[in-house]
Design an enzyme around this catalytic site. Sequence first.
Site, mmCIF file in Angstrom:
data_model
loop_
_atom_site.group_PDB
_atom_site.id
_atom_site.type_symbol
_atom_site.label_atom_id
_atom_site.label_comp_id
_atom_site.label_asym_id
_atom_site.label_seq_id
_atom_site.Cartn_x
_atom_site.Cartn_y
_atom_site.Cartn_z
ATOM 1 N N GLY A 85 0.883 -1.200 0.040
ATOM 2 C CA GLY A 85 -0.528 -0.141 -0.062
ATOM 3 C C GLY A 85 0.929 1.758 -0.082
ATOM 4 O O GLY A 85 0.684 2.819 -0.741
ATOM 5 N N SER A 86 1.752 1.488 0.403
ATOM 6 C CA SER A 86 3.192 1.960 0.591
ATOM 7 C C SER A 86 3.765 2.859 -0.568
ATOM 8 O O SER A 86 3.714 3.874 -1.574
ATOM 9 C CB SER A 86 4.134 1.934 1.763
ATOM 10 O OG SER A 86 3.630 2.173 2.849
ATOM 11 N N ASP A 193 -7.265 1.576 3.603
ATOM 12 C CA ASP A 193 -8.429 0.627 5.321
ATOM 13 C C ASP A 193 -9.756 0.548 4.944
ATOM 14 O O ASP A 193 -10.323 1.120 5.538
ATOM 15 C CB ASP A 193 -7.742 2.134 6.217
ATOM 16 C CG ASP A 193 -6.726 1.754 6.863
ATOM 17 O OD1 ASP A 193 -5.756 1.121 6.241
ATOM 18 O OD2 ASP A 193 -6.167 3.531 7.364
ATOM 19 N N SER A 218 -4.335 -1.460 -0.172
ATOM 20 C CA SER A 218 -2.608 -2.218 0.745
ATOM 21 C C SER A 218 -3.562 -3.410 0.829
ATOM 22 O O SER A 218 -4.342 -3.448 1.031
ATOM 23 C CB SER A 218 -2.725 -1.650 2.127
ATOM 24 O OG SER A 218 -1.795 -2.966 3.095
ATOM 25 N N HIS A 223 -5.539 -5.637 6.303
ATOM 26 C CA HIS A 223 -6.259 -5.129 6.185
ATOM 27 C C HIS A 223 -7.545 -5.961 5.318
ATOM 28 O O HIS A 223 -7.203 -7.203 5.375
ATOM 29 C CB HIS A 223 -6.059 -4.345 5.009
ATOM 30 C CG HIS A 223 -5.147 -3.399 4.273
ATOM 31 N ND1 HIS A 223 -5.049 -2.211 5.189
ATOM 32 C CD2 HIS A 223 -2.976 -3.321 5.241
ATOM 33 C CE1 HIS A 223 -4.011 -1.677 5.113
ATOM 34 N NE2 HIS A 223 -3.561 -2.100 5.618
ATOM 35 N N ASN A 291 10.503 0.027 -9.810
ATOM 36 C CA ASN A 291 9.851 -1.160 -9.798
ATOM 37 C C ASN A 291 9.369 -1.575 -8.715
ATOM 38 O O ASN A 291 9.818 -1.988 -6.855
ATOM 39 C CB ASN A 291 11.583 -2.360 -9.956
ATOM 40 C CG ASN A 291 10.642 -3.379 -10.078
ATOM 41 O OD1 ASN A 291 9.300 -3.862 -10.241
ATOM 42 N ND2 ASN A 291 11.561 -4.817 -10.135
HETATM 43 C C1 LIG Z 1 -4.262 4.288 5.073
HETATM 44 C C2 LIG Z 1 -3.107 4.115 4.744
HETATM 45 N N1 LIG Z 1 -2.012 3.208 4.032
HETATM 46 C C3 LIG Z 1 -1.202 3.225 3.720
HETATM 47 C C4 LIG Z 1 -1.156 2.099 4.228
HETATM 48 C C5 LIG Z 1 0.329 1.469 4.131
HETATM 49 O O1 LIG Z 1 -0.162 0.089 3.649
HETATM 50 P P1 LIG Z 1 1.393 -1.109 3.741
HETATM 51 O O2 LIG Z 1 1.185 -1.130 4.743
HETATM 52 O O3 LIG Z 1 0.897 -2.016 2.235
HETATM 53 O O4 LIG Z 1 2.239 -0.581 2.900
HETATM 54 C C6 LIG Z 1 -1.291 1.881 5.279
HETATM 55 C C7 LIG Z 1 -1.353 0.363 6.190
HETATM 56 O O5 LIG Z 1 -1.624 0.067 7.651
HETATM 57 C C8 LIG Z 1 -2.578 2.615 5.628
HETATM 58 O O6 LIG Z 1 -3.203 2.127 6.787
#
Ligand SMILES: Cc1ncc(COP(=O)(O)O)c(C=O)c1O
Length: 457
Positions: A85-86, A193, A218, A223, A291
Amino acid sequence: MLKDKIFMLVKEYYELHHRPAQIKKFIPGEDRINYAGRVFDEKEIINLVDSALDFWLTSEKYTEEFEKKLANFLGIRYCLLVNSGSSANLLAFMALTSPKLGDRRIKRGDEVITVAAAFPTTIAPIIQYGAVPVFVDILLPTYNIDVSKLESALSDKTKAVFLAHTLGNPFDMKTVKEFCDKHNLWLIEDNCDALGSRYFYNEEWRYTGSFGDIGTSSFYPPHHMTMGEGGAVYTNSPELKKILLSMRDWGRDCWCSSGKDNTCGKRFDWQLGELPYGYDHKYIYSHLGYNLKATDMQAAIGVAQLDKLPSFIEARKRNWKMLREELEDLSDVFILPESTPDSDPSWFGFLLTVRQEAGFTRDEIVVHLESHKIQTRMLFAGNLIKHPCFDEMRKSGEGFRVVANPILQSSNLLPNTDRIMNDTFFLGTFPGLGKEQIDYTIGIIDQFISNLSLRTK
Ligand SMILES: Cc1ncc(COP(=O)(O)O)c(C=O)c1O
């Protein structure tokens, strides 16, 4: 035939190794109540093994299937799988800096309206690129941006709004979208979320993530669905899809899928940049990219999880509703959560804010719950500006901006954001929980409150 045999053994392994834990009767006080976790059956493992046996490893049939299915679910044209998700947030933001977008591109020094009551990687790409996050306070009990401050957050440098739907509760999409349309701003929805949350706008219900220019997901285990690590970006714009694809895949101009050549039919007939005519299109870079791709094994798990998604969403709503109804009579000590008007949230968790007059602190009740094996979580960063990662910027006062509340002291510009940092926590609503775990949780909260009134008598 060999594969079928393997799959039968996998099912048997699942039944012996994983299933007992999943159907085990809950023993109050003995079993831990997690706030989130993987919910799966043999189908996820069979898909994973199938893709392992194929041993293509990088994106292939499962990735294609997953991207199509998620796009269909959301009612959106394009979806790209990424590794978290990041990464999805990074990619979504960086796509909007593409020179291909001309004057609308986000440049260094431009401003992006957001909130500090956030997950850090919604904000990080803005700062890493050298753009400026502009923080607006949130409202309780929806925990989303206070849209009445949007106009005062605007400057001639504002280029985008980048917001998450807090713990599944959609932000006021109508006001945010109309604000973006009015001022020609990009809108990124961090939908990490909120998969399955819906919002009623222009006479129809649509899934969150499909309103903005780009949405992100994510698939990390807590999730709404998981593939271990994983994420997605989605958009309705062919232009943005092309940029997202390029930036996800090293910045290349070529759009061949993994292992394919000459999809464009003119691999050696391009002339771009100052390269010599006919330079191999596979190695022409229209962006300085990354990537961020995921593997087909992740997608394989995701395909099986997507089939379960509608039931996951229903379970999250059911659990949230149970908590909400059972805790109603404690509204004198807690601010109870409310869904945003015109929304139908697919809840990530159940937010509670301890009232100032409650006679106990957030930390006291959290310790009590945890000591009774009930897992709790903070609303992520609380106030991201107060974290060590902001030390330098806080000292210099540069690199971010806070939308001042004219009637408050400068030390307390985001009062509600500070409030959730101090007084808020959340409980789980994930599909692995049911009535028994929720009843036990309510009992432990009631016990804490009655012990407290005995103490104060
Ligand atoms: C609102 C939100 N954005 C982004 C992320 C990041 O996701 P990831 O952990 O898959 O990098 C999270 C992670 O929990 C999140 O709660």
